[in-house]
Design an enzyme around this catalytic site. Structure first.
Site, PDB file in Angstrom:
ATOM      1  N   ASP A  91      -8.407  -5.810  -5.901  1.00 37.93           N
ATOM      2  CA  ASP A  91      -8.022  -4.571  -5.213  1.00 37.93           C
ATOM      3  C   ASP A  91      -8.721  -3.377  -5.871  1.00 37.93           C
ATOM      4  O   ASP A  91      -8.547  -3.116  -7.060  1.00 37.93           O
ATOM      5  CB  ASP A  91      -6.506  -4.407  -5.279  1.00 37.93           C
ATOM      6  CG  ASP A  91      -5.981  -3.328  -4.339  1.00 37.93           C
ATOM      7  OD1 ASP A  91      -6.759  -2.432  -3.960  1.00 37.93           O
ATOM      8  OD2 ASP A  91      -4.785  -3.395  -3.988  1.00 37.93           O
TER       9      ASP A  91
ATOM     10  N   ARG B 161     -12.987   6.613   8.243  1.00 40.28           N
ATOM     11  CA  ARG B 161     -12.550   5.218   8.247  1.00 40.28           C
ATOM     12  C   ARG B 161     -13.555   4.317   7.533  1.00 40.28           C
ATOM     13  O   ARG B 161     -13.174   3.357   6.858  1.00 40.28           O
ATOM     14  CB  ARG B 161     -12.360   4.739   9.690  1.00 40.28           C
ATOM     15  CG  ARG B 161     -11.781   3.338   9.809  1.00 40.28           C
ATOM     16  CD  ARG B 161     -10.381   3.257   9.228  1.00 40.28           C
ATOM     17  NE  ARG B 161      -9.717   2.011   9.556  1.00 40.28           N
ATOM     18  CZ  ARG B 161      -8.444   1.740   9.294  1.00 40.28           C
ATOM     19  NH1 ARG B 161      -7.700   2.651   8.686  1.00 40.28           N
ATOM     20  NH2 ARG B 161      -7.908   0.590   9.629  1.00 40.28           N
TER      21      ARG B 161
ATOM     22  N   HIS C 215      -7.769  -5.132  -1.330  1.00 41.57           N
ATOM     23  CA  HIS C 215      -6.515  -4.463  -0.986  1.00 41.57           C
ATOM     24  C   HIS C 215      -5.861  -5.078   0.257  1.00 41.57           C
ATOM     25  O   HIS C 215      -4.637  -5.152   0.348  1.00 41.57           O
ATOM     26  CB  HIS C 215      -6.785  -2.971  -0.755  1.00 41.57           C
ATOM     27  CG  HIS C 215      -5.551  -2.168  -0.498  1.00 41.57           C
ATOM     28  ND1 HIS C 215      -4.558  -2.000  -1.438  1.00 41.57           N
ATOM     29  CD2 HIS C 215      -5.140  -1.487   0.607  1.00 41.57           C
ATOM     30  CE1 HIS C 215      -3.593  -1.238  -0.939  1.00 41.57           C
ATOM     31  NE2 HIS C 215      -3.912  -0.925   0.300  1.00 41.57           N
ATOM     32  N   ASP C 216      -6.664  -5.519   1.204  1.00 41.15           N
ATOM     33  CA  ASP C 216      -6.137  -6.063   2.465  1.00 41.15           C
ATOM     34  C   ASP C 216      -5.526  -7.458   2.323  1.00 41.15           C
ATOM     35  O   ASP C 216      -5.094  -8.041   3.319  1.00 41.15           O
ATOM     36  CB  ASP C 216      -7.234  -6.109   3.533  1.00 41.15           C
ATOM     37  CG  ASP C 216      -7.399  -4.775   4.244  1.00 41.15           C
ATOM     38  OD1 ASP C 216      -6.613  -3.846   3.952  1.00 41.15           O
ATOM     39  OD2 ASP C 216      -8.307  -4.656   5.084  1.00 41.15           O
TER      40      ASP C 216
ATOM     41  N   SER D  12       0.850  -1.181   0.000  1.00 41.62           N
ATOM     42  CA  SER D  12       0.000   0.000   0.000  1.00 41.62           C
ATOM     43  C   SER D  12       0.897   1.245   0.000  1.00 41.62           C
ATOM     44  O   SER D  12       1.795   1.352  -0.834  1.00 41.62           O
ATOM     45  CB  SER D  12      -0.946  -0.033   1.200  1.00 41.62           C
ATOM     46  OG  SER D  12      -1.936   0.969   1.080  1.00 41.62           O
TER      47      SER D  12
END
Length: 445
Positions: free
Chosen positions: A389, A240, A423-424, A171
């Site tokens: 992603d 968030r 993405h994680d 990232s």
């Protein structure tokens, strides 16, 4: 209709109004501190009187000091990538680092820092400005990914590490790893970039812009001067939640949540009702008091500005040269002995400073500009992308690999994973992500 979600926010505001000023010192503990006591020039002209970098290490540095791996973090991560005696809590990359792990501490000495601009020990907006003993807040200067990397390499100098075995990041950490390889090509043996980019593109910039706007719209943000009052916890929670939407993938959420509601037998509500809503709400609740709001603003902006294109890199270099006189003026006011020491440090840094790149014609395409900007990165490179992603899509990973190859790097390995975690994935898939990293670290050059 009742609104328990709004009542909860109001209740927390009331508690924060009567409680002590929030501190991030207890959220992450056990790190070491490196203090660079000389003026630190930032790319956009700001000068920090001194810089503190929080870091943690694992494994043993060998006699040759050539087995060091530098781990670069994502936006909000701390130096605590792995548990250690001073902090036994699991780190954010716990299963990837350790004896026999993909990043094997039986072989490597691993260093991870909290980036400058952060709030977990390194100098950032919540740190004290020595000029008046008040928090910097939004008086903190704008910084770049390159600034973060320069601070990390000052730490490496302090540790006596001339050359890294590898620079690894995911990232925003992938941005840093690329920047490190470009700034210090003679000091990085291998490069690993996972789910990152060579330049930020409009979609990710738009997402981070929206998060910042939501955060700054919280009245408690107070233009960044909230440290003696109520922090902007509502803005942080909503920011968030927006970010979390980009961290995971639609296929995973379809499998985990579908269209299920938390209480199927109750009437629909305007507060979190679907399971996906309760998940986002939970992620926002967990984060809103765990990270400094100003750090999120400054670091996310640094991500937006990241661009390895030759024209962009050269503009920053010209700014640095123009603003160097500010640092020189500061040094000139100090005693002779101190000036000599600082001049030696400055001269040493200049040897590793960003190389001047050939100015390209304005008519050249943007891709050629990017290729030109990455010409210094010749070391073996692993680029890893995830098909699901959303934040850093695989085409951006392909762009890194293809531009490196076009710039003359003949040792580029590109992998694309079909994982559902979005993405994680770099935090979750130890087998695929870890296996690729391990193979790259232990391969013969």
């Amino acid at each position: 209709m009742s609104f328990p979600c709004i009542d909860k926010l109001a209740s927390r505001t009331q508690k924060l109004d009567s409680g002590p000023e929030p501190s991030y010192d207890n959220i992450v503990t056990g790190y070491e501190l490196f203090e660079h006591k000389q003026p630190f020039l930032l790319d956009h002209g700001g000068i920090l009187p001194h810089v503190t970098v929080a870091y943690e290490t694992w494994g043993q540095l060998n006699a040759a000091k050539d087995n060091c791996i530098l781990i670069h973090t994502g936006l909000s991560a701390s130096s605590h990538a792995k548990s250690q005696p001073k902090n036994e809590k699991p780190g954010w990359w716990e299963d990837f680092i350790g004896p026999g792990c993909p990043i094997d501490t039986n072989k490597f000495f691993v260093v991870c820092t909290n980036v400058i601009g952060g709030c977990y020990g390194s100098t950032g907006p919540s740190a004290i400005d020595p000029a008046d003993n008040e928090r910097y807040a939004t008086r903190f200067p704008i910084l770049t990914i390159f600034d973060m990397v320069r601070a990390q390499f000052l730490l490496l100098d302090h540790l006596g590490i001339e050359k890294l075995h590898a620079s690894i990041g995911s990232s925003m950490g992938g941005m840093q790893s690329i920047a490190a390889a470009s700034l210090y090509p003679d000091r990085v043996n291998r490069l690993v970039s996972i789910s990152a980019c060579a330049r930020s593109h409009p979609y990710s910039i738009a997402l981070r812009h929206t998060q910042r706007q939501v955060l700054m719209a919280d009245p408690n943000w107070n233009k960044g001067f909230y440290y003696k009052g109520i922090p902007p916890h509502i803005g942080m929670k909503l920011a968030r939640e927006i970010a979390t939407i980009s961290y995971r993938s639609g296929p995973e959420w379809e499998l985990r949540f579908g269209r299920k509601r938390a209480q199927e037998d109750q009437s629909p509500a305007l507060c979190p009702d679907f399971l996906i809503e309760t998940y986002l709400d939970h992620q926002g609740e967990r984060f809103c008091l765990q990270y400094d709001a100003n750090s999120l603003l400054y670091i996310s902006k640094a991500m937006d500005m990241f661009d390895m294109s030759a024209s962009s890199v050269q503009r920053l270099e010209q700014q640095r040269q123009k603003n160097q006189i500010k640092v020189d003026d500061i040094l000139a006011k100090q005693d002779e002995k101190q000036r000599e020491q600082e001049q030696q440090q400055k001269d040493a840094n200049k040897k590793d400073d960003r190389p001047s790149l050939t100015t390209l014609s304005a008519t050249d395409p943007a891709t050629q500009d990017l290729i030109e900007g990455m010409k210094k990165i010749k070391m073996p490179t692993l680029v890893l992308g995830i098909q699901t992603d959303l934040l850093f899509p695989v085409w951006q990973q392909k762009e890194i690999a293809e531009c490196l190859r076009a710039s003359g790097n003949k040792k580029v390995t590109y992998y694309e994973l079909d994982a559902m975690f979005g993405h994680d994935t770099f935090l979750i898939d130890r087998v695929s992500v870890g296996g690729a990293i391990k193979g790259h670290l232990e391969s013969k050059i």
